[in-house]
Design an enzyme around this catalytic site. Structure first.
Site, PDB file in Angstrom:
ATOM      1  CE1 TYR A 142    -102.705  -8.206  33.007  1.00 22.92           C
ATOM      2  CE2 TYR A 142    -100.438  -7.968  32.741  1.00 22.92           C
ATOM      3  CZ  TYR A 142    -101.663  -7.751  32.424  1.00 22.92           C
ATOM      4  OH  TYR A 142    -101.757  -6.595  31.228  1.00 22.92           O
ATOM      5  CE  LYS A 188    -118.880  -7.065  31.450  1.00 20.20           C
ATOM      6  NZ  LYS A 188    -119.612  -6.283  30.567  1.00 20.20           N
ATOM      7  CG  ASP A 220    -119.245  -2.730  29.358  1.00 19.93           C
ATOM      8  OD1 ASP A 220    -119.295  -2.214  30.440  1.00 19.93           O
ATOM      9  OD2 ASP A 220    -120.416  -3.382  28.948  1.00 19.93           O
ATOM     10  CG  ASP A 244    -102.233  -3.755  30.112  1.00 20.78           C
ATOM     11  OD1 ASP A 244    -101.322  -2.927  30.075  1.00 20.78           O
ATOM     12  OD2 ASP A 244    -102.264  -4.611  29.332  1.00 20.78           O
ATOM     13  CG  ASP A 248    -101.783   1.072  26.361  1.00 20.67           C
ATOM     14  OD1 ASP A 248    -101.193   1.181  27.340  1.00 20.67           O
ATOM     15  OD2 ASP A 248    -101.369   0.383  25.436  1.00 20.67           O
TER      16      ASP A 248
END
Ligand code: NAD
Ligand code: IPM
Ligand code: MN
Length: 350
Positions: A142, A188, A220, A244, A248
């Site tokens: 970000y 990752k 993943d 983020d 959700d």
């Protein structure tokens, strides 16, 4: 009487609708518990661009810094999506997080027993889920430099410093010590250099918390495990963009994105906001679920030291949901205001 200064940022879309209900509930809790909240309103996001040309005006930062806590709704919407980056509502939100030093975003996802039917997942999968996503909030892709656009390409940089990883890891381990003492760090590292570094630093920090179990998981797989067996998670420690996305996803374990609150902390004043956005598709219809914001207001009370007030809000929300009251996101037909009224009333009874 105990008094607190609250900076209120309604923002865009459903922001004003959900904040109104949270304030209604907060005031009821204050009456019951013997404290008073004094609110000052500030602009952020699209509404701030429209009124001042700046998505995060200096008065908003100043107002936040002069308060005991910030209560925030949501920002953004199609009206502002084509503006240059510096005028986008999202840029305003990132700026206030950065300026207030809010590097840790705590996003709890809790399923309580009378509510297992709200999730699209099977009751036996979601029953008993109680997890906390600890999302790094002021670094990663970000904010990483360089970023930019050339004629036929564009790029962002996922970058983390040792210090940024250390401080968010400490928060995650400390939260785990208050809970079931397990941290799952999600990254990752099988591909990304930045994630390999993340893992090394998290391992180092873990040595300070021998009572907490640490495991690592690729993002993943983590996304899959969240719906396969969410009960395996206690604290999820992760970077900005993975947090983020995963939070959700976690909201649907509980049943709706309209249910998940968050606390952004680490700086001088904490900021409390639902994890969802401004929901332009339902804005102005009076049907948004205010519970994520009401629970965020509850987390704000805990942060202010009004722990009983926070508990009262949680109990009131549980009571109203257990009685079967539902807004449309949960298959019901209550309005935002009706849900707020029910919770405000329940606050006096629990
Ligand atoms: P969103 O979270 O606003 O909405 C996603 C879906 O969830 C929509 O169908 C919406 O109606 C529904 N939803 C969200 N909150 C709800 C609630 N309380 N009750 C019932 N339904 C709810 O995400 P989006 O549509 O991807 O983004 C819309 C705008 O919000 C964009 O401008 C985005 O940048 C912004 N956004 C802001 C924040 C924030 O302010 N913290 C967070 C996420 C997105
Ligand atoms: C959130 C939002 C924000 C984020 C956007 C609007 C900048 O999605 O608060 O989760 O990505 O952090
Ligand atoms: Mn988000």
């Amino acid at each position: 009487m105990r008094e607190y200064k609250i900076a209120v940022i309604e923002g865009d879309g459903i922001g004003p609708e959900i904040i109104r209900e949270a304030i209604k509930v907060l005031d009821k809790v204050g009456e019951k518990e013997g404290f008073k909240l004094n609110y000052s309103h500030y602009l952020l996001g699209g509404v701030a661009v429209d009124k001042t040309g700046d998505p995060c005006p200096p008065e908003t930062i100043e107002g936040a810094l002069n308060s005991d806590a910030v209560l925030f709704g949501a920002i953004g919407g199609p009206k502002w999506d084509t503006l240059p980056k510096e005028k986008r509502p999202e840029t305003g939100l990132l700026k206030i997080r950065k300026e207030l030093g809010l590097f840790a975003n705590l996003r709890p996802a809790v399923v309580f027993d009378q509510f297992v039917d709200a999730s699209p997942l099977k009751p036996e999968v979601v029953k008993g889920v109680d997890l906390l996503v600890v999302r790094e909030l002021t670094g990663g892709i970000y904010f990483g430099q360089p970023r930019g656009r050339e004629e036929n390409q564009a790029f962002n940089t996922m970058r983390y410093t040792r210090e940024e990883i250390e401080r968010i890891a400490h928060i995650a381990f400390k939260e785990a010590q208050k809970r079931r003492k397990k941290v799952t760090s999600i990254d990752k590292a099988n591909v990304l250099e930045v994630s390999q570094f993340w893992r090394e630093i998290v391992e180092e920090v873990a040595k300070n918390y021998p009572d907490v179990e640490l495991e690592h998981m690729y993002v993943d797989n983590g996304a899959m495990q969240l719906v396969r067996n969410p009960r395996q998670f206690d604290v999820i420690l992760t970077g900005n963009i993975f947090g983020d996305i995963l939070s959700d996803e976690a909201s649907m374990i509980v049943g709706s994105i309209g249910l998940l609150p968050s606390a952004s902390i680490g700086g001088k004043v904490g900021l409390f906001e639902p994890i969802h956005g401004s929901a332009p598709d339902i804005a102005g219809k009076g049907i948004a679920n205010p519970i994520a914001t009401i629970l965020s207001a509850g987390m704000m009370l805990g942060y202010l030291g009004e722990v009983e007030g926070e508990r009262r809000i949680k109990r009131a929300v549980e009571k109203v949901l257990a009685e079967g009251h539902r807004t449309p996101d949960l298959g019901g037909n209550l309005t935002t205001q009706e849900m707020g009224d029910l919770i405000a009333k329940a606050v006096e009874e629990v």
